[in-house]
Design an enzyme around this catalytic site. Structure first.
Site, PDB file in Angstrom:
ATOM      1  N   ARG A   1       0.836  -1.182   0.000  1.00  0.00           N
ATOM      2  CA  ARG A   1       0.000   0.000   0.000  1.00  0.00           C
ATOM      3  C   ARG A   1       0.878   1.242   0.000  1.00  0.00           C
ATOM      4  O   ARG A   1       1.985   1.237   0.554  1.00  0.00           O
ATOM      5  CB  ARG A   1      -0.926   0.033   1.229  1.00  0.00           C
ATOM      6  CG  ARG A   1      -1.704  -1.235   1.466  1.00  0.00           C
ATOM      7  CD  ARG A   1      -2.625  -1.597   0.333  1.00  0.00           C
ATOM      8  NE  ARG A   1      -3.756  -0.686   0.193  1.00  0.00           N
ATOM      9  CZ  ARG A   1      -4.599  -0.695  -0.822  1.00  0.00           C
ATOM     10  NH1 ARG A   1      -4.422  -1.542  -1.813  1.00  0.00           N
ATOM     11  NH2 ARG A   1      -5.606   0.163  -0.866  1.00  0.00           N
TER      12      ARG A   1
ATOM     13  N   HIS B   1      -0.148   0.858  -9.926  1.00  0.00           N
ATOM     14  CA  HIS B   1      -0.975   0.066  -9.008  1.00  0.00           C
ATOM     15  C   HIS B   1      -1.700  -1.069  -9.747  1.00  0.00           C
ATOM     16  O   HIS B   1      -2.913  -1.247  -9.647  1.00  0.00           O
ATOM     17  CB  HIS B   1      -2.002   0.944  -8.287  1.00  0.00           C
ATOM     18  CG  HIS B   1      -2.506   0.316  -7.016  1.00  0.00           C
ATOM     19  ND1 HIS B   1      -2.979   1.053  -5.957  1.00  0.00           N
ATOM     20  CD2 HIS B   1      -2.599  -0.986  -6.636  1.00  0.00           C
ATOM     21  CE1 HIS B   1      -3.356   0.242  -4.983  1.00  0.00           C
ATOM     22  NE2 HIS B   1      -3.129  -1.011  -5.383  1.00  0.00           N
TER      23      HIS B   1
END
Length: 321
Positions: free
Chosen positions: A236, A284
């Site tokens: 993350r 991502h």
């Protein structure tokens, strides 16, 4: 029993998170159940028993008085956990073989990329310069994986089978065949000292926020063939102190970085990461969620739950994952 409706709240903004694509897949696997794509659908909030979500806006889920289960369509649940109005119902995270395999592909790709000096070789190609350097064996490199859940354990095994020396670190003790396992704060430094390529797959919790910082990077091995350690973050964005990463790349504390996640996404156009010569940047997509597999997974979980069975992969809210 009347089947409760499934509400879809998908806020992605990119092609791989197309809400219409998710709606078509859930319509197919949830035959006989109303699938509502919000915010467009007209419905009675009391009819919603289930919600399948990605980055819902704070307060959206509180609108359903009869909600029974929330299914998070991606691997990370930190955005959901930040919603103080989140209903007190089971929160289920994704855990399917497709997602695990995709993350393992990413980890293997980027470990090999740094091991085989690909950033240097691609730079040489652009300059039309034929200047190969000595290439060390995989066994000369120690890879350390932070986070030994389903994703980390599978990635660790794949990297080990390529010949690298692999260790893992997690909050609580783990045992994985062929992997040297460390755990807890007391064993973190020993894990870092033997690590040349650090792979971070940790969940984002208050304890792990900004764990990837200068203090941690300075404890990585300084004597490997790489010359300076490398960090790979596919966990993350909140795990990394981005100012520290940039400074450590510039002063040689780090020799390179592969980053798939960021504090702000999409990554702003003025971010130094876009053009930094030591950064391999991805948007991502290390383990893109596949609507086909995930929709089947959610449908199976709902059917089991309505038959009186136990839900799988329920988030422990006190832990944050």
């Amino acid at each position: 029993m009347t089947k409760g409706a499934l509400a879809l709240l998908v806020h992605g903004g990119t092609e791989n998170w197309s809400p219409r694509r998710w709606k078509s897949r859930f319509d197919e696997v949830c035959a006989g159940r109303s699938v509502l794509l919000l915010p467009d659908a007209s419905f009675d909030p009391a009819d919603v028993h289930y919600a399948a979500v990605w980055k819902p806006h704070p307060g959206e889920l509180a609108a359903f008085p009869n909600l029974r289960v929330i299914f998070n369509l991606g691997a990370g649940v930190d955005a959901l956990m930040a919603d103080r109005s989140l209903p007190d119902v089971p929160l289920v995270r994704v855990a399917v073989t497709d997602l695990t395999a995709r993350m393992t592909e990413y980890v293997v790709l980027h470990v090999l990329m740094h091991h085989r000096q690909e950033p240097y070789l691609r730079h040489s190609q652009r300059e039309k310069r034929w200047a190969p350097k000595s290439q060390w064996a995989a066994g000369a490199i120690s890879v350390g994986i932070m986070g030994l859940g389903t994703l980390g354990a599978d990635a660790a095994d794949a990297v080990r089978r390529l010949g690298f020396r692999v260790a893992g670190w997690s909050r609580s003790p783990r045992t994985i065949d062929g992997i040297e396992c460390f755990h807890g704060k007391a064993q973190l430094e020993a894990f870092l000292r033997r690590t040349d390529i650090l792979v971070c797959l940790l969940p984002l919790t208050p304890e792990t926020r900004h764990i990837l910082n200068r203090g941690l990077f300075e404890k990585l091995n300084r004597t490997s063939p790489l010359g300076a350690p490398v960090v790979i973050n596919a966990g993350r964005g909140g795990l990394q102190n981005e100012a520290d990463i940039l400074q450590c790349l510039d002063d040689g504390t780090l020799g390179g970085a592969s980053l798939d996640v960021y504090a702000t996404e999409p990554l702003p156009a003025d971010s130094p990461f876009w053009t930094h010569p030591k950064v391999v940047l991805t948007p991502h997509n290390a383990a893109d969620t596949d609507p086909d597999e995930i929709s089947k997974y959610v449908a199976r979980q709902i059917a089991r739950f309505e038959d009186g069975g136990t839900l799988e992969n329920v988030v422990v809210r006190e832990r944050g994952y």
